[in-house]
Design an enzyme around this catalytic site. Structure first.
Site, PDB file in Angstrom:
ATOM      1  N   ASP A   1       0.837  -1.201   0.000  1.00 25.28           N
ATOM      2  CA  ASP A   1       0.000   0.000   0.000  1.00 25.28           C
ATOM      3  C   ASP A   1       0.871   1.250   0.000  1.00 25.28           C
ATOM      4  OD1 ASP A   1      -2.272  -1.622   0.253  1.00 25.28           O
ATOM      5  OD2 ASP A   1      -2.175  -1.562   2.449  1.00 25.28           O
TER       6      ASP A   1
ATOM      7  N   ASP B   1      -0.825  -2.302  -4.248  1.00 30.30           N
ATOM      8  CA  ASP B   1      -2.122  -2.679  -3.689  1.00 30.30           C
ATOM      9  C   ASP B   1      -2.954  -1.410  -3.511  1.00 30.30           C
ATOM     10  OD1 ASP B   1      -4.212  -4.081  -2.632  1.00 30.30           O
ATOM     11  OD2 ASP B   1      -3.174  -4.785  -0.846  1.00 30.30           O
TER      12      ASP B   1
ATOM     13  N   ASP C   1      -5.568   2.700   2.342  1.00 32.68           N
ATOM     14  CA  ASP C   1      -6.456   1.694   2.919  1.00 32.68           C
ATOM     15  C   ASP C   1      -6.675   2.004   4.394  1.00 32.68           C
ATOM     16  OD1 ASP C   1      -6.536   0.461   0.490  1.00 32.68           O
ATOM     17  OD2 ASP C   1      -5.553  -1.392   1.116  1.00 32.68           O
TER      18      ASP C   1
ATOM     19  N   ARG D   1     -12.574   1.069  -6.323  1.00 35.79           N
ATOM     20  CA  ARG D   1     -12.458   1.293  -4.887  1.00 35.79           C
ATOM     21  C   ARG D   1     -12.216   2.780  -4.575  1.00 35.79           C
ATOM     22  NH1 ARG D   1      -8.931  -3.767  -2.340  1.00 35.79           N
ATOM     23  NH2 ARG D   1     -10.237  -5.443  -3.201  1.00 35.79           N
TER      24      ARG D   1
END
Length: 355
Positions: free
Chosen positions: A168, A191, A195, A248
Site C-alpha cells: 500500500d 495494492d 487503505d 475502490r
C-alpha cells in the site's frame, strides 16, 4: 442528476489546464451540533485548510481534532535514514520532506511505521516518497476488538507525492484514529493507495489526486471483520480527484457514516461500493465516464447509500440507493460546492503544490 444512455466503451476526457478559476470556499469542520448543510457560492477562492476538517476534526477518543506534530520540533528529512528515524520517534514532530526519498522494501514489504503525533509534509511541489509505503497502526491482531490505549493517533500527511510501493501507499489499521491525509498525489502502488481498516476511526482524506492506480481506497478489512470494524471507520472523503483511478473510490464495509462529497471522478470502472450494511452519504460529486458511479449490491451483504445533488455524465449505470444513513452533520458542519463546479474546483485545488 444527468445520466447519459449506455454505451459500449468509455470516452476519455481530454486533460485541460485550469485558468482564471472562480472557486468556492473550502470547508472547515466544527464541533458537534453544527447547523444545516448549504451550498457554497461559486465565486470565492479556496485556501488550503490550516486545520483538519471532516471526521478528522471531530473531538473524540480523547483527541480534540487532529493536530499532528503541533508543538514539537520542526525537522527536515533529505535522506531515507533521516526520514525513517523521524517518523518513528515517540515525541511530537513536524517532519518536512525535501526532494525524493526512496523507501526500502527490506523485511516489511516496504511498509514503514509512523508513530503518533506526527505531521509529515512535503516542501515545495517536488517532495516525493517512492518504492515503499507508510503504515499507520499497530500490528494486525484479530483478537483485539476494541481500541487499545496505545492505538496510533493524531497524524497529518500533506503535500507529498507517494508512488511505487510494493504494497500500500498508505495503510491505516488497528484502531488508529484522527488521521488527516490532505493535498497529496498517489500513483502506481501495488495494492491500495490509502487503505483504512481494522477499527480505525475519525479520518479525513481530502484534496488528493489519485491516478495510474487500480485498487484505490479500501475502507473495511473484509466481510468477516465486523468485530473490529462495525461502529467505527468514520471517514470523510472530499474534494479528491479520481483521475482514471479504476476502482475502490472507496470500497466500504461496515462503516457508518462515510461521507463522500465534492469528489471528481473521471474514467473509472466504479466509484463507490457500499457493502456489509455500511452507510454512505454521497453528495455533490461529479462522475464523468464512470461505468458504475455507486453500488450497494456488490459483494457480501447489501450496503446502504443516500445520494443527493450528484452529476452523472456519460455513465452506464445510475447510482444505487438503499435505506437511510446517519447524517454527517450530526458530527460536524460542512459547506459543499455545487456539483456542477467540481470539475473546475477539484483539479485546480487537489494534489501537491497547492498549500
Amino acid at each position: 442528476m444527468r445520466l447519459s444512455p449506455p454505451r459500449s466503451s468509455k470516452r476519455k476526457l481530454s486533460r485541460s489546464t485550469a485558468t482564471a478559476v472562480a472557486l468556492a470556499a473550502v470547508l472547515v469542520g466544527v464541533p458537534l451540533g453544527a447547523g444545516p448543510v448549504a451550498a457554497a457560492p461559486a465565486a470565492s477562492v479556496p485556501d488550503a485548510l490550516t486545520t483538519a476538517d471532516g471526521f478528522a476534526g471531530v473531538a473524540a477518543l480523547g483527541q480534540n481534532g487532529t493536530t499532528g506534530g503541533a508543538g514539537g520540533a520542526v525537522v527536515t528529512a533529505t535522506t531515507t535514514a533521516q526520514f525513517l528515524d523521524y517518523i518513528s520517534r515517540p515525541e511530537p514532530l513536524i517532519v518536512q520532506v525535501s526532494g525524493t526519498i526512496t523507501l526500502p522494501v527490506g523485511t516489511s514489504d516496504g511498509m514503514h511505521p509512523v508513530a503518533s503525533d506526527k505531521t509529515i509534509t512535503g516542501l515545495g511541489d517536488d517532495a516525493r516518497l517512492t518504492g515503499g509505503g507508510l503504515n499507520i497502526g499497530l500490528p494486525a491482531d484479530d483478537r483485539v476488538t476494541s481500541p487499545p490505549a496505545n492505538a496510533v493517533h493524531n497524524i497529518i500527511i500533506r503535500n507529498l507525492s507517494i508512488d511505487g510501493a510494493t504494497d500500500d501507499l498508505i495503510n491505516i489499521q488497528m484502531f488508529s484514529h484522527h488521521i488527516w491525509i490532505d493535498h497529496n498525489d498517489f500513483s502506481n502502488g501495488d495494492d491500495g493507495a490509502v487503505d483504512i481498516k481494522r477499527g480505525s476511526d475519525f479520518v479525513t482524506v481530502s484534496w488528493n489526486r489519485f491516478h495510474d492506480h487500480d485498487k484505490t481506497l479500501l475502507l473495511g478489512h473484509d466481510n468477516d471483520n465486523a468485530a473490529q470494524d462495525r461502529g467505527r471507520l468514520r471517514v470523510t472523503y472530499h474534494h479528491n480527484y479520481f483521475d482514471a483511478s479504476d476502482q475502490r473510490n472507496p470500497r466500504v464495509r461496515f462503516a457508518e457514516p462515510v461521507h463522500v462529497y465534492n469528489n471528481y471522478y473521471r474514467d473509472s470502472s466504479y466509484g463507490v461500493a457500499a457493502a456489509m450494511d455500511a452507510g454512505v452519504v454521497l453528495e455533490g460529486n461529479y462522475f464523468f465516464s464512470v461505468n458504475n458511479p455507486a453500488r450497494v449490491d456488490f459483494s457480501g451483504d447489501l450496503g446502504r447509500l443516500v445520494e443527493r445533488d450528484n452529476v452523472l455524465i456519460d455513465c452506464n449505470h445510475a447510482i444505487e440507493t438503499r435505506g437511510s444513513v446517519v447524517e454527517p452533520h450530526t458530527y460536524y458542519s460542512y459547506t459543499p460546492h455545487r456539483a456542477a463546479d467540481v470539475p473546475t474546483v477539484v483539479p485546480a485545488g487537489a494534489g501537491v503544490g497547492k498549500i
